[in-house]
Design a protein around this motif. Structure first.
Motif, PDB file in Angstrom:
ATOM      1  N   ALA A   1      10.899   1.501  42.359  1.00  0.00           N
ATOM      2  CA  ALA A   1      11.702   0.899  41.290  1.00  0.00           C
ATOM      3  C   ALA A   1      12.462   1.954  40.491  1.00  0.00           C
ATOM      4  CB  ALA A   1      10.806   0.080  40.368  1.00  0.00           C
ATOM      5  N   GLY A   2      12.353   3.215  40.902  1.00  0.00           N
ATOM      6  CA  GLY A   2      13.078   4.281  40.222  1.00  0.00           C
ATOM      7  C   GLY A   2      12.369   4.838  39.000  1.00  0.00           C
ATOM      8  N   ILE A   3      11.069   4.594  38.893  1.00  0.00           N
ATOM      9  CA  ILE A   3      10.301   5.052  37.744  1.00  0.00           C
ATOM     10  C   ILE A   3       9.364   6.173  38.176  1.00  0.00           C
ATOM     11  CG2 ILE A   3       8.562   4.402  36.023  1.00  0.00           C
ATOM     12  CD1 ILE A   3       9.804   1.558  36.175  1.00  0.00           C
ATOM     13  N   GLY A   4       9.508   7.328  37.552  1.00  0.00           N
ATOM     14  CA  GLY A   4       8.728   8.490  37.922  1.00  0.00           C
ATOM     15  C   GLY A   4       7.329   8.477  37.351  1.00  0.00           C
ATOM     16  N   ARG A   5       6.498   9.343  37.888  1.00  0.00           N
ATOM     17  CA  ARG A   5       5.098   9.426  37.471  1.00  0.00           C
ATOM     18  C   ARG A   5       4.951   9.795  35.994  1.00  0.00           C
ATOM     19  NH1 ARG A   5       2.176  12.634  42.522  1.00  0.00           N
ATOM     20  NH2 ARG A   5       2.882  11.202  44.164  1.00  0.00           N
ATOM     21  N   GLU A   6       5.944  10.479  35.461  1.00  0.00           N
ATOM     22  CA  GLU A   6       5.846  10.931  34.074  1.00  0.00           C
ATOM     23  C   GLU A   6       5.912   9.786  33.073  1.00  0.00           C
ATOM     24  OE1 GLU A   6      10.177  10.538  34.934  1.00  0.00           O
ATOM     25  OE2 GLU A   6       8.453  11.364  36.029  1.00  0.00           O
ATOM     26  N   ARG A   7       6.190   8.570  33.551  1.00  0.00           N
ATOM     27  CA  ARG A   7       6.315   7.441  32.643  1.00  0.00           C
ATOM     28  C   ARG A   7       5.174   6.434  32.787  1.00  0.00           C
ATOM     29  NH1 ARG A   7      11.329   4.642  30.827  1.00  0.00           N
ATOM     30  NH2 ARG A   7       9.948   4.701  28.998  1.00  0.00           N
ATOM     31  N   ILE A   8       4.212   6.736  33.640  1.00  0.00           N
ATOM     32  CA  ILE A   8       3.112   5.796  33.840  1.00  0.00           C
ATOM     33  C   ILE A   8       1.778   6.515  33.711  1.00  0.00           C
ATOM     34  CG2 ILE A   8       4.427   4.237  35.316  1.00  0.00           C
ATOM     35  CD1 ILE A   8       3.046   5.482  37.729  1.00  0.00           C
TER      36      ILE A   8
END
Length: 323
Positions: free
Chosen positions: A122-129
């Protein structure tokens, strides 16, 4: 004078403990946390009907069993909801691994990989989860593996010091020690005792954890959770982060008065770190703490019960062909 919520933001990072997008928009937290109970509540609200419809349509086309299709739908749903939350917060969202995997490290790791994969698609990197895991021995070991691979974790359902210490020794990014559920246990065990917020055993547990982490300079973030009243939150102002329900955020926003942050006496410790806990030591000390043992098991069962309700709901919709 500013309201209590505005003052709290000066001392702690405020996190929303909800999947309600309207509440997140209103209170503008830094991060948001979710769990199976909050996901179920959000889906039952009807606000995610279109999203559920789309996900079920997608999994209908998969050549797999119904059980695997439901499992995949649940994964896609929590990630899609996390994605919508991330459009509203500047920081991170915590997404929980199924509670039924709480005593299976390899399965927890595999599920975490799948959730991260869906976020990245979905274009969301690990740094945001943050991958959320129950702080069982197996959950802590799973977190240790994931952290070493750059997948940061939120260890939840923490009810005592030994769980917190194990998480810090494993290199967990963040822990969520519970406050209100500890009070619930003590209130049931001895209903005649009345605590001030500062005297509450849950508040004092978080303070002990903070003191120890700061003394030994563990970088693990402490995020107080599971609040029953505003007094608990006020007593923990100054904790690294606090994850708060919309109802209590509203109360904080609507009340004034002076908020005084807690003082933690945590002079740095120059000696070597304590020897790391063994599995036997962890399990024995959990065994000796009836409150933590009971509340951890109760929390896992509760999250699993709501996960099953969500799966039943999705299975009915999948079988019916409509949501």
């Amino acid at each position: 004078m500013s309201n209590l919520l505005e003052q709290l933001r000066q001392h702690s990072v405020v996190v929303a403990d909800t999947g309600d997008l309207d509440a997140i928009r209103r209170f503008a937290p830094q991060d948001a946390t979710t769990n199976p109970s909050l996901i179920l509540k959000a889906v039952q609200s009807g606000k995610y009907d279109a999203l559920v419809d789309q996900i079920l349509d997608d999994v209908r086309g998969l050549e797999t069993s119904v059980e695997d299709a439901i499992d995949e739908a649940c994964d896609r749903l929590v990630v899609a909801m996390g994605q919508q939350i991330l459009e509203l917060v500047p920081g991170r969202v915590s997404t929980e691994v199924n509670a039924r995997l709480s005593f299976d490290s390899p399965a927890s790791i595999a599920k975490a990989y799948r959730l991260v994969e869906l976020y990245e698609q979905a274009g969301i990197g690990r740094e945001r989860i943050l991958i959320k895991l129950a702080a069982t021995w197996e959950g802590v070991r799973a977190a240790q593996v994931l952290e070493a691979e750059g997948i940061q974790c939120n260890l939840t359902l923490i009810f005592n010091f030994i769980q917190a210490r194990a998480c810090a020794e494993a290199g967990a990014y963040l822990i969520s020690p519970f406050v209100g559920r500890i009070l619930d246990w003590y209130g049931k065990a001895d209903p005649g005792v009345v605590y001030t917020p500062e005297e509450e055993p849950g508040v004092q547990s978080v303070q002990r954890i903070l003191r120890y982490f700061r003394q030994y300079r563990y970088p693990t973030v402490v995020m107080g959770a599971s609040f029953r009243n505003v007094g608990e939150i006020q007593a923990l102002a100054g904790c690294d982060r606090l994850t708060i329900s919309p109802a209590l955020l509203e109360t904080l926003e609507g009340n004034g008065g002076l908020l005084v942050p807690m003082q933690i006496d945590a002079a740095g410790h120059d000696g070597a770190l304590p020897k790391q806990l063994t599995e036997a030591e962890f399990r024995w000390q959990m065994n000796e703490d009836a409150m933590a043992t009971e509340k951890l098991a109760e929390g896992i069962r509760g999250f699993e019960a709501d996960q099953l309700k969500l799966e039943v709901l999705l299975r009915e919709k999948l079988a019916g062909g409509v949501a």
